[in-house]
Motif scaffolding. Structure first.
Motif, short mmCIF file in Angstrom:
data_model
loop_
_atom_site.label_atom_id
_atom_site.label_comp_id
_atom_site.label_asym_id
_atom_site.label_seq_id
_atom_site.Cartn_x
_atom_site.Cartn_y
_atom_site.Cartn_z
N LYS A 50 59.75 65.53 11.40
CA LYS A 50 59.51 63.73 10.92
C LYS A 50 58.93 63.60 9.75
O LYS A 50 58.62 64.53 9.07
CB LYS A 50 57.26 64.59 11.69
CG LYS A 50 57.36 64.31 13.33
CD LYS A 50 55.62 64.61 13.79
CE LYS A 50 55.87 64.48 14.99
NZ LYS A 50 53.61 65.04 15.33
N LYS A 53 64.54 52.53 17.98
CA LYS A 53 65.65 53.34 18.42
C LYS A 53 66.38 53.20 18.03
O LYS A 53 66.31 52.71 18.28
CB LYS A 53 64.91 54.33 19.15
CG LYS A 53 65.49 55.90 19.15
CD LYS A 53 64.84 57.05 20.56
CE LYS A 53 65.46 56.50 22.01
NZ LYS A 53 65.31 56.94 22.50
N TRP A 69 67.05 58.83 14.87
CA TRP A 69 66.18 58.40 14.15
C TRP A 69 64.71 57.18 14.80
O TRP A 69 65.17 56.17 14.95
CB TRP A 69 66.59 57.61 12.35
CG TRP A 69 65.08 56.80 12.03
CD1 TRP A 69 64.39 57.49 10.97
CD2 TRP A 69 64.80 55.22 12.45
NE1 TRP A 69 63.82 56.56 10.85
CE2 TRP A 69 63.56 55.56 10.88
CE3 TRP A 69 65.11 54.82 12.51
CZ2 TRP A 69 63.32 54.47 10.75
CZ3 TRP A 69 64.55 53.21 12.75
CH2 TRP A 69 63.33 53.09 11.40
N SER A 70 63.68 57.71 15.02
CA SER A 70 62.93 56.11 15.07
C SER A 70 61.49 56.43 14.83
O SER A 70 61.73 57.37 14.07
CB SER A 70 62.90 57.68 16.81
OG SER A 70 62.22 58.71 16.59
N PHE A 71 61.00 55.00 15.10
CA PHE A 71 59.88 55.24 14.34
C PHE A 71 58.31 54.42 15.81
O PHE A 71 58.85 54.38 16.65
CB PHE A 71 60.16 53.68 13.57
CG PHE A 71 58.45 52.66 13.20
CD1 PHE A 71 57.53 53.74 11.97
CD2 PHE A 71 58.37 52.27 13.57
CE1 PHE A 71 56.72 53.35 11.73
CE2 PHE A 71 56.77 51.08 13.77
CZ PHE A 71 55.96 51.74 12.48
N THR A 82 55.37 58.81 11.26
CA THR A 82 55.26 57.93 11.91
C THR A 82 57.10 57.97 12.33
O THR A 82 57.53 57.61 13.77
CB THR A 82 54.93 56.98 11.45
OG1 THR A 82 55.75 56.43 10.32
CG2 THR A 82 53.80 56.38 11.22
N ASP A 83 57.48 58.61 10.86
CA ASP A 83 59.35 58.59 11.63
C ASP A 83 59.96 60.46 12.16
O ASP A 83 59.00 61.10 11.82
CB ASP A 83 59.85 58.14 10.31
CG ASP A 83 59.67 56.57 9.96
OD1 ASP A 83 58.55 56.60 10.01
OD2 ASP A 83 61.39 56.42 9.69
N THR A 84 60.88 60.35 13.07
CA THR A 84 61.14 61.11 13.42
C THR A 84 62.74 61.17 13.28
O THR A 84 63.64 59.83 13.68
CB THR A 84 60.32 61.92 14.90
OG1 THR A 84 59.42 62.00 14.54
CG2 THR A 84 61.13 62.96 14.84
N SER A 127 57.05 50.83 19.29
CA SER A 127 58.96 51.97 19.09
C SER A 127 60.23 50.75 18.42
O SER A 127 60.05 50.32 19.45
CB SER A 127 58.59 52.68 19.84
OG SER A 127 59.21 52.62 20.90
#
Length: 213
Positions: A154, A187, A176-178, A158-160, A185
């Motif tokens: 993380k 991605k 990458w996802s938000f 909020t981002d991963t 969301s």
């Protein structure tokens, strides 16, 4: 209150979209999902599905054009004071049954298994979460006799960022996802087959917007 969700997915070959409308009816949720096939070529039943859900207990999905039903039942029991979460899924049209279970050992460790009844398709996975920031997940596929690995971290809360590798296909993936509970969301994914001579990455992007009415 009604919840509306719009989802779009784009890649180099094609793009598609979906819309979902859900609202509460007592202690259950009613949901209708439509894809671009439902409305682009004129109103039709293609891509339309209806669902009834009681969170934590069951989900019943009905695929309208295929006239197919999927049943999903969830339950949780305790083993040595540890929660074991069980999910039973049955697809009537394909006559497939899947049993999924996960045992939460503590806040950092979890083991899970996914098995398709009547086959040798079974996956065993161990999940280790380090400080609620980084996660390491090795997974063993009994049918392929191969390991899959996933590492995620993380960023900014909020981002991963996530990396995956499948040893059987030599497929490497980066993601990458938000995620936002209020708006939705976004991605972006890139995947590459390391076994190919010409290693051209495949890019996809996916976004979801959530609204409450």
């Amino acid at each position: 209150m009604m919840k509306v969700s719009f989802k779009g997915k784009f890649d180099v070959d094609k793009s598609n979209g979906a819309a979902s409308l859900a609202f509460n009816a007592g202690n259950v949720k009613l949901r209708a999902t439509m894809t671009d096939a439902t409305i682009v070529a004129g109103p039709s039943l293609n891509g339309l599905s209806l669902a009834v859900e009681k969170p934590g207990f069951f989900i019943i999905d009905y695929n309208v054009p295929k006239k197919d039903v999927k049943f999903q039942f969830m339950n949780s029991i305790k083993i040595a004071e540890k929660p074991l979460n069980l999910t039973y899924i049955h697809m009537r049209g394909d006559n497939r049954t899947i049993v999924d279970g996960s045992l939460v050992i503590d806040l950092a460790n979890k083991v899970s298994a996914n098995y398709m009844v009547g086959t040798n398709n079974c996956k065993l996975k161990y999940t280790y979460a380090h400080g609620g920031i980084a996660t390491f997940e090795p997974c063993y596929d009994l049918a392929k006799n191969a390991w899959d690995f996933a590492v995620s971290r993380k960023i900014y809360g909020t981002d991963t960022v996530k990396a995956t590798y499948q040893t059987s296909s030599k497929m490497l993936g980066l993601e990458w996802s938000f995620n936002s509970k209020s708006t939705g969301s976004f991605k972006v994914c890139a995947s590459m087959n390391l076994a190919e001579e010409l290693k051209t990455p495949k890019l996809t992007a996916e976004t979801t917007w959530n609204l409450e009415i």
